[in-house]
Enzyme design. Structure first.
Site, short mmCIF file in Angstrom:
data_model
loop_
_atom_site.label_atom_id
_atom_site.label_comp_id
_atom_site.label_asym_id
_atom_site.label_seq_id
_atom_site.Cartn_x
_atom_site.Cartn_y
_atom_site.Cartn_z
N PRO A 25 0.76 -1.43 -0.14
CA PRO A 25 0.07 0.02 -0.15
C PRO A 25 0.82 1.29 -0.17
O PRO A 25 0.17 2.41 -0.10
CB PRO A 25 -0.87 -0.18 1.16
CG PRO A 25 0.04 -0.93 2.20
CD PRO A 25 0.70 -1.79 1.45
N ASP A 48 2.74 0.56 -11.64
CA ASP A 48 1.51 1.33 -11.53
C ASP A 48 1.57 2.80 -10.56
O ASP A 48 2.84 2.92 -10.06
CB ASP A 48 0.28 0.70 -10.58
CG ASP A 48 -0.50 -0.06 -11.60
OD1 ASP A 48 -0.63 -0.08 -12.84
OD2 ASP A 48 -1.11 -1.01 -11.18
N LYS A 70 -2.80 4.47 -13.12
CA LYS A 70 -4.07 5.05 -13.48
C LYS A 70 -4.46 6.01 -12.26
O LYS A 70 -4.19 5.52 -10.99
CB LYS A 70 -4.99 3.86 -13.87
CG LYS A 70 -4.74 3.15 -14.77
CD LYS A 70 -5.83 1.87 -14.98
CE LYS A 70 -5.52 1.20 -15.94
NZ LYS A 70 -4.53 0.10 -15.81
N GLY A 101 0.12 -1.72 -7.21
CA GLY A 101 0.05 -1.37 -5.61
C GLY A 101 -1.24 -2.20 -5.28
O GLY A 101 -1.95 -2.77 -5.58
N GLY A 102 -0.79 -2.41 -3.77
CA GLY A 102 -1.47 -3.15 -3.16
C GLY A 102 -1.33 -4.84 -3.45
O GLY A 102 -0.25 -5.30 -3.46
N ASP A 103 -2.59 -5.41 -3.71
CA ASP A 103 -2.32 -6.86 -4.25
C ASP A 103 -2.99 -6.90 -5.49
O ASP A 103 -4.01 -6.07 -5.78
CB ASP A 103 -3.38 -7.65 -3.19
CG ASP A 103 -3.41 -9.16 -3.65
OD1 ASP A 103 -2.62 -9.69 -3.12
OD2 ASP A 103 -4.43 -9.31 -4.42
N ILE A 106 -7.00 -7.79 -5.94
CA ILE A 106 -7.92 -6.96 -5.00
C ILE A 106 -8.03 -5.55 -5.51
O ILE A 106 -7.21 -4.65 -5.52
CB ILE A 106 -7.57 -7.00 -3.42
CG1 ILE A 106 -7.62 -8.25 -2.96
CG2 ILE A 106 -8.68 -6.05 -2.82
CD1 ILE A 106 -7.20 -8.37 -1.53
N THR A 131 -2.78 -5.80 0.65
CA THR A 131 -3.74 -4.91 0.07
C THR A 131 -4.05 -3.58 0.89
O THR A 131 -3.57 -3.67 2.02
CB THR A 131 -5.08 -5.84 -0.02
OG1 THR A 131 -5.98 -4.95 -0.77
CG2 THR A 131 -5.94 -6.10 1.25
N ALA A 132 -4.51 -2.67 0.27
CA ALA A 132 -4.62 -1.29 0.93
C ALA A 132 -5.50 -1.43 2.28
O ALA A 132 -5.15 -0.99 3.33
CB ALA A 132 -5.05 -0.48 -0.06
N MET A 183 -11.19 3.90 -3.47
CA MET A 183 -11.33 4.78 -4.50
C MET A 183 -12.85 5.26 -4.53
O MET A 183 -13.59 5.70 -5.53
CB MET A 183 -11.40 4.16 -6.05
CG MET A 183 -10.09 3.45 -6.26
SD MET A 183 -10.03 2.39 -7.55
CE MET A 183 -10.69 0.89 -7.01
N GLY A 212 -2.16 6.35 3.11
CA GLY A 212 -1.54 5.31 4.54
C GLY A 212 -0.52 4.53 4.10
O GLY A 212 -0.14 4.42 3.12
#
Length: 283
Positions: A25, A48, A70, A101-103, A106, A131-132, A183, A212
């Protein structure tokens, strides 16, 4: 960067393969060991928005770095072109790492990219990432589950493919669960209103975490009825994550992470990127 030696380590990146790697994240130290090894052996890194430059910088100096980030209504490349880019580099026999980013699976479009690659007859490995929802909530001191507050967790997106906000509102508004919305900042007022309309009390604790796990992390907490107003007052902007449920009431008592808002973040980013840049510059 020297990584610890582990028994039974799988082979490094192979030519003609694509590795969908979750970068976590924001905090670069949340990258998995497997992810770090693959980036360190990549010939092409396609990454990303929000992927830490310190993670991208783990790639060899000779590796090609391609930014395809994006943001809402601002895509460097359409998804179909990103898919084609991955296919092209893999077919050329290069070791390709796709950093997300993250997973990857997800809200990361990893499934779409994997489908395109496998349809093209290419081999793919998926490396999960933090994941975030899990990482950012943890850094904010907001446990996603708690015996006294939440017995389940639901992840939802506030930005659907066609721009609609037609979610399963009765399910999202169930009591005794934690709702995490990715988002959704641009439509936060509408989201809060719909949750209240479908049964969640306006007094339900809710919060938004901006950037975060990074030194620029900020947290705004309120009730569901006043969250949108509080977020606007605080000037919270994307990237940010929304958490709704009784567990948010544990903030700030459980807050442990001490962000440094004065940490360097003004280094020139790749075009369009909103990641936090610390000590790294890009041409």
């Amino acid at each position: 960067m020297s990584l610890p030696e582990l028994a039974c380590v799988r082979p490094g990146p192979q030519p003609g393969h694509v590795y969908l790697v979750g970068a976590g994240p924001g905090d670069p130290e949340l990258l998995t060991l497997r992810g770090a090894r693959l980036v360190a052996g990549a010939e092409v890194v396609i990454y990303d928005n929000l992927v830490s430059p310190l993670i991208v910088d783990l790639a060899p100096a000779a590796a090609e770095r391609i930014y395809v980030g994006k943001k809402a209504a601002d895509h460097t490349l359409p998804q179909e072109e990103i898919n084609a880019l991955l296919v092209r580099h893999a077919r050329a026999g290069r070791r390709v790492v796709r950093l997300k980013g993250g997973d990857p699976f997800i809200f990361g479009r990893g499934g779409e990219e994997m489908e395109a690659l496998m349809t093209a007859g290419l081999t793919v490995e998926v490396v999960p990432g933090v994941t975030a929802a899990a990482g950012i909530a943890a850094y904010a001191g907001i446990p996603l589950t708690h015996r006294d507050h939440a017995q389940s967790v639901v992840f939802a997106t506030g930005f659907l493919k066609d721009g609609a906000l037609e979610l399963d509102w009765p399910m999202l508004a169930r009591p005794h669960q934690t709702l995490v919305i990715y988002m959704g900042i641009s439509r936060l007022g509408e989201i809060c209103a719909r949750l209240i309309e479908h049964g969640l009390p306006a007094s339900t604790p809710a919060g938004v975490i901006e950037r975060g796990t990074t030194p620029q992390q900020r947290v705004a907490v309120a009730t569901l009825g006043s969250l949108a107003e509080e977020v606007a007052r605080a000037g919270i902007r994307p990237p940010a994550l929304t958490v709704v449920g009784g567990v948010v009431g544990l903030y700030p008592r459980l807050a442990w992470f001490q962000p440094d808002a004065g940490a360097p973040s003004a280094y020139p980013p790749h075009a369009g990127c909103t990641a936090v840049h610390r000590g790294v510059t890009y041409d």
